[in-house]
Design a protein around this motif. Sequence first.
Motif, PDB file in Angstrom:
ATOM      1  N   ILE A   1       1.040  -1.272  -0.026  1.00 56.79           N
ATOM      2  CA  ILE A   1      -0.043  -0.091   0.068  1.00 56.79           C
ATOM      3  C   ILE A   1       0.748   1.260   0.104  1.00 56.79           C
ATOM      4  CG2 ILE A   1      -1.650   1.260   1.319  1.00 56.79           C
ATOM      5  CD1 ILE A   1      -2.769  -1.393   2.414  1.00 56.79           C
ATOM      6  N   SER A   2       2.036   1.426   0.722  1.00 59.41           N
ATOM      7  CA  SER A   2       2.736   2.461   0.966  1.00 59.41           C
ATOM      8  C   SER A   2       3.559   2.801  -0.372  1.00 59.41           C
ATOM      9  CB  SER A   2       3.900   2.454   2.200  1.00 59.41           C
ATOM     10  OG  SER A   2       4.630   1.249   1.931  1.00 59.41           O
ATOM     11  N   SER A   3       3.709   1.560  -1.191  1.00 57.03           N
ATOM     12  CA  SER A   3       4.636   1.649  -2.456  1.00 57.03           C
ATOM     13  C   SER A   3       3.771   2.357  -3.492  1.00 57.03           C
ATOM     14  CB  SER A   3       5.155   0.584  -2.948  1.00 57.03           C
ATOM     15  OG  SER A   3       3.855  -0.311  -3.154  1.00 57.03           O
ATOM     16  N   LYS A   4       2.454   2.644  -3.428  1.00 60.24           N
ATOM     17  CA  LYS A   4       1.549   3.186  -4.370  1.00 60.24           C
ATOM     18  C   LYS A   4       1.867   4.793  -4.682  1.00 60.24           C
ATOM     19  CE  LYS A   4      -0.520  -0.509  -5.337  1.00 60.24           C
ATOM     20  NZ  LYS A   4      -0.241  -1.105  -6.548  1.00 60.24           N
ATOM     21  N   HIS A   5       2.434   5.559  -3.365  1.00 61.14           N
ATOM     22  CA  HIS A   5       2.381   6.599  -3.678  1.00 61.14           C
ATOM     23  C   HIS A   5       3.938   7.106  -3.642  1.00 61.14           C
ATOM     24  CE1 HIS A   5       2.688  11.009  -2.390  1.00 61.14           C
ATOM     25  NE2 HIS A   5       1.639  11.180  -2.873  1.00 61.14           N
ATOM     26  N   PRO A   6       4.568   7.932  -4.418  1.00 64.82           N
ATOM     27  CA  PRO A   6       5.997   8.299  -4.780  1.00 64.82           C
ATOM     28  C   PRO A   6       6.611   8.693  -3.064  1.00 64.82           C
ATOM     29  CG  PRO A   6       4.807   9.157  -6.646  1.00 64.82           C
ATOM     30  CD  PRO A   6       3.896   8.844  -5.783  1.00 64.82           C
ATOM     31  N   ALA A   7       5.942   9.589  -2.523  1.00 59.89           N
ATOM     32  CA  ALA A   7       6.510  10.133  -1.323  1.00 59.89           C
ATOM     33  C   ALA A   7       6.982   8.909  -0.389  1.00 59.89           C
ATOM     34  CB  ALA A   7       5.817  11.425  -0.748  1.00 59.89           C
ATOM     35  N   SER A   8       5.895   8.136   0.005  1.00 63.70           N
ATOM     36  CA  SER A   8       6.012   7.093   0.949  1.00 63.70           C
ATOM     37  C   SER A   8       6.833   6.159   0.346  1.00 63.70           C
ATOM     38  CB  SER A   8       4.472   6.639   1.188  1.00 63.70           C
ATOM     39  OG  SER A   8       4.007   6.116   0.083  1.00 63.70           O
ATOM     40  N   ARG A   9       6.948   5.761  -0.917  1.00 65.55           N
ATOM     41  CA  ARG A   9       7.888   4.743  -1.590  1.00 65.55           C
ATOM     42  C   ARG A   9       9.011   5.336  -1.288  1.00 65.55           C
ATOM     43  NH1 ARG A   9       5.339   4.233  -6.313  1.00 65.55           N
ATOM     44  NH2 ARG A   9       6.797   5.721  -7.287  1.00 65.55           N
ATOM     45  N   THR A  10       9.752   6.369  -1.396  1.00 68.01           N
ATOM     46  CA  THR A  10      10.971   6.806  -1.292  1.00 68.01           C
ATOM     47  C   THR A  10      11.358   6.524   0.097  1.00 68.01           C
ATOM     48  OG1 THR A  10      10.571   8.731  -2.897  1.00 68.01           O
ATOM     49  CG2 THR A  10      12.467   8.881  -1.487  1.00 68.01           C
ATOM     50  N   LEU A  11      10.334   6.782   1.202  1.00 73.27           N
ATOM     51  CA  LEU A  11      10.693   6.583   2.541  1.00 73.27           C
ATOM     52  C   LEU A  11      10.815   5.412   2.849  1.00 73.27           C
ATOM     53  CD1 LEU A  11       8.767   9.639   4.069  1.00 73.27           C
ATOM     54  CD2 LEU A  11      11.168   9.529   3.687  1.00 73.27           C
ATOM     55  N   LEU A  12      10.052   4.510   2.149  1.00 67.68           N
ATOM     56  CA  LEU A  12      10.041   3.120   2.239  1.00 67.68           C
ATOM     57  C   LEU A  12      11.426   2.388   2.188  1.00 67.68           C
ATOM     58  CD1 LEU A  12       8.156   0.787   3.080  1.00 67.68           C
ATOM     59  CD2 LEU A  12       7.718   0.201   0.710  1.00 67.68           C
ATOM     60  N   TYR A  13      12.171   3.027   1.390  1.00 64.15           N
ATOM     61  CA  TYR A  13      13.612   2.398   1.138  1.00 64.15           C
ATOM     62  C   TYR A  13      14.574   3.612   1.694  1.00 64.15           C
ATOM     63  CZ  TYR A  13      11.268   0.114  -2.622  1.00 64.15           C
ATOM     64  OH  TYR A  13      10.747  -0.798  -3.316  1.00 64.15           O
ATOM     65  N   SER A  14      14.217   4.668   2.057  1.00 65.93           N
ATOM     66  CA  SER A  14      15.617   5.615   2.602  1.00 65.93           C
ATOM     67  C   SER A  14      15.369   6.163   4.015  1.00 65.93           C
ATOM     68  CB  SER A  14      15.515   6.765   1.732  1.00 65.93           C
ATOM     69  OG  SER A  14      14.396   7.620   1.513  1.00 65.93           O
ATOM     70  N   GLY A  15      14.034   5.997   4.607  1.00 66.27           N
ATOM     71  CA  GLY A  15      13.584   6.382   5.807  1.00 66.27           C
ATOM     72  C   GLY A  15      14.070   5.753   7.130  1.00 66.27           C
ATOM     73  N   TRP A  16      14.800   4.655   6.780  1.00 67.79           N
ATOM     74  CA  TRP A  16      14.853   3.666   8.103  1.00 67.79           C
ATOM     75  C   TRP A  16      16.007   4.085   9.016  1.00 67.79           C
ATOM     76  CZ3 TRP A  16      11.309   0.443   9.004  1.00 67.79           C
ATOM     77  CH2 TRP A  16      10.578  -0.003   8.105  1.00 67.79           C
ATOM     78  N   GLU A  17      16.827   4.881   8.392  1.00 69.97           N
ATOM     79  CA  GLU A  17      18.176   5.319   9.280  1.00 69.97           C
ATOM     80  C   GLU A  17      17.850   6.123  10.354  1.00 69.97           C
ATOM     81  OE1 GLU A  17      21.783   8.664   8.801  1.00 69.97           O
ATOM     82  OE2 GLU A  17      20.657   7.635   7.128  1.00 69.97           O
ATOM     83  N   PRO A  18      17.051   7.087  10.320  1.00 67.18           N
ATOM     84  CA  PRO A  18      16.704   8.081  11.615  1.00 67.18           C
ATOM     85  C   PRO A  18      15.696   7.156  12.688  1.00 67.18           C
ATOM     86  CG  PRO A  18      15.463   8.779   9.695  1.00 67.18           C
ATOM     87  CD  PRO A  18      16.557   7.852   8.982  1.00 67.18           C
ATOM     88  N   VAL A  19      14.687   6.252  12.050  1.00 69.41           N
ATOM     89  CA  VAL A  19      14.024   5.688  12.971  1.00 69.41           C
ATOM     90  C   VAL A  19      14.718   4.619  13.685  1.00 69.41           C
ATOM     91  CG1 VAL A  19      12.013   4.025  12.938  1.00 69.41           C
ATOM     92  CG2 VAL A  19      12.073   6.027  11.369  1.00 69.41           C
ATOM     93  N   ILE A  20      15.611   3.751  13.118  1.00 75.74           N
ATOM     94  CA  ILE A  20      16.328   2.779  13.733  1.00 75.74           C
ATOM     95  C   ILE A  20      17.273   3.358  14.739  1.00 75.74           C
ATOM     96  CG2 ILE A  20      17.701   0.858  13.313  1.00 75.74           C
ATOM     97  CD1 ILE A  20      16.284   0.048  10.858  1.00 75.74           C
ATOM     98  N   THR A  21      18.122   4.439  14.160  1.00 75.00           N
ATOM     99  CA  THR A  21      18.999   5.169  15.050  1.00 75.00           C
ATOM    100  C   THR A  21      18.420   5.804  16.276  1.00 75.00           C
ATOM    101  OG1 THR A  21      20.143   5.531  13.045  1.00 75.00           O
ATOM    102  CG2 THR A  21      20.800   6.724  15.124  1.00 75.00           C
ATOM    103  N   ALA A  22      17.071   6.226  16.265  1.00 74.04           N
ATOM    104  CA  ALA A  22      16.573   6.822  17.131  1.00 74.04           C
ATOM    105  C   ALA A  22      15.963   5.830  18.173  1.00 74.04           C
ATOM    106  CB  ALA A  22      15.116   7.648  16.843  1.00 74.04           C
ATOM    107  N   MET A  23      15.829   4.731  17.800  1.00 77.90           N
ATOM    108  CA  MET A  23      15.351   3.480  18.568  1.00 77.90           C
ATOM    109  C   MET A  23      16.277   3.000  19.666  1.00 77.90           C
ATOM    110  SD  MET A  23      15.600   0.017  18.600  1.00 77.90           S
ATOM    111  CE  MET A  23      16.015  -0.577  17.163  1.00 77.90           C
ATOM    112  N   VAL A  24      17.615   3.080  18.838  1.00 74.89           N
ATOM    113  CA  VAL A  24      18.851   2.694  19.729  1.00 74.89           C
ATOM    114  C   VAL A  24      19.231   3.607  20.576  1.00 74.89           C
ATOM    115  CG1 VAL A  24      21.303   2.061  19.560  1.00 74.89           C
ATOM    116  CG2 VAL A  24      19.663   1.266  17.769  1.00 74.89           C
ATOM    117  N   ILE A  25      18.904   5.013  20.441  1.00 73.61           N
ATOM    118  CA  ILE A  25      19.279   6.096  21.406  1.00 73.61           C
ATOM    119  C   ILE A  25      18.210   6.031  22.355  1.00 73.61           C
ATOM    120  CG2 ILE A  25      19.213   8.518  21.601  1.00 73.61           C
ATOM    121  CD1 ILE A  25      20.474   8.620  18.812  1.00 73.61           C
ATOM    122  N   SER A  26      16.973   5.841  22.158  1.00 68.03           N
ATOM    123  CA  SER A  26      15.960   5.710  23.373  1.00 68.03           C
ATOM    124  C   SER A  26      16.294   4.251  24.087  1.00 68.03           C
ATOM    125  CB  SER A  26      14.392   5.570  22.662  1.00 68.03           C
ATOM    126  OG  SER A  26      14.288   6.773  21.885  1.00 68.03           O
TER     127      SER A  26
END
Length: 561
Positions: A354-379
């Motif tokens: 579903i998220s891959s149907k829109h270009p903006a969310s599709r881009t973050l689906l591939y490139s948006g993991w770095e801040p989320v996972i790093t923030a999880m480690v910090i927390s």
Amino acid sequence: MNIHTLGDSLGPSLAVRMSGAAGGWSSLSLKPVPTGWIPSLFQTMVPTGYTKLQEERGLAMADLGPKPDGNGYRPDPPHLEVRRHSDRVARTSVSLSDGGDVRYSETEPMLPEGTVSGEEGDAEEKEEEESQRPPTRNMPKESPLAMALQIVVPFLLAGFGTVSAGMVLDIVQHWDAFKYITEIFILVPALLGLKGNLEMTLASRLSTAVNVGKMDSPIEKWNLIIGNLALKQVQATVVGFLAAVAAVVLGWIPEGKFQMSHAVLLCSASVATAFIASMLQGFIMVGVIVGSKKTGINPDNVATPIAASFGDLITLAILAWISQGLYNCLDSHPYVSSLVCAFFLSLTPVWMVISSKHPASRTLLYSGWEPVITAMVISSIGGLILDKTVSDPNLAGIVVYTPVINGIGGNLVAIQSSRISTHLHFHSAPGEVPEEAKGCYYPCRTFYGTGANHRSAQVLLLLVLPGHLIFLYTIHLMKSGHTTLTPIFMTVYLAAALLQVFLLLCIADWMVYSMWRSGKDPDSFSIPYLTALGDLLGTALLALSFQFLWYIGDQDSDVGD
């Protein structure tokens, strides 16, 4: 064309009511508008420039093209009709294509004069549209009073949500699941931090989209909403699973003990909590953004605090309920934890499609993991500090205050980050920063610089002391704290809270401009880092404060037991 000529063109039966300074609040009504102090208060809360911007955008859209015919339709010139038909077909093919064959920049659709996602026109059509487009508008200016009034209500609402979360954590720490599986405390900051990783990031992205006009089109609006919600569910599931893995590792390293049943329970509780809480808060967040747009309130000021208002309470309550339920089934039905974890993980591919149907969310689906996972480690590091302090009877009072200081710091820095990001999307191209942001960073630039957001930093910093005083007194009235509100305790606590927010605002000012300079969208990358740092700084400073109070003799941790 202005609002008065629009009223004349619609007929003499439609009355136009104007109130507020210089047309700060405009409304079209068939009945007289009531007067009183309540409308005056709302007129003060909504800045003139922001409401005027919304009106100009709607009138500019009405002005484009020839006049409508008798049926209300606006005919297009023949060459534009043919070209739009071909572009519509091209957009359809783009929306159904794979992620790798579309070149799409996360910051590109946020620019005021960018194209709608997936749409590219030739030079002739762009020239014709530019000739019809009204002059470029600047960001509306807000007075400090209007800014403070817009911020203070959701800020207090979010603060009371964190107070409620602290009171819940103070109660559930005595449950069997929390007493015998102490690694759950490591999960608490990581799961509560999801509101910064996901909810506040979603709020910041949609707020920027509203302010630059990317949600004026109903089709584009719902594409953005559905794509971002599906993306958020994918990220919540993955981050919940990784947070459980981090809790198992961080709990196993110092103790040297590992139990598979406890590890499976942690994974199930974390994934289920992240999934359910993220879905509930996502629906609330979309309603807040759409409602802010319709009422003329700047969503940058209200969306991120409301995103966190009940986020902590909802997440912590779900975590406690699921953890205790799975713990009760641990002996009689040990397979339940595995089934729960497998069920929520199996839904991940559906949300990815579903998220891959829109270009903006599709881009973050591939490139948006770095801040989320790093923030999880910090927390999670902050959660390890919380786990160790809770086990120390001398620091028992820290539990109820941890969600409060972490939540308030994260809320305030998220507002500042969202405002700076919106300003950059309005005035700068990706990779270029304003003159005042160039050169070496120094803290005075954040609060006394020549930029557009130093005044908001001052307002946010001034809210720290009165806000925390209200929340401390609320905890005292509810008899939930384990520490007497002595003058020395309040002084040390408020100093820690003020230092936390000061550092976060300085880091936000440096980080947002640095990310924009490197071509990254701060709406998607900065808030996860900032809220995670808020959790780490808040927990560490609070632990140091309680340790300091213990050393100087303020030892009344049994109050409230």
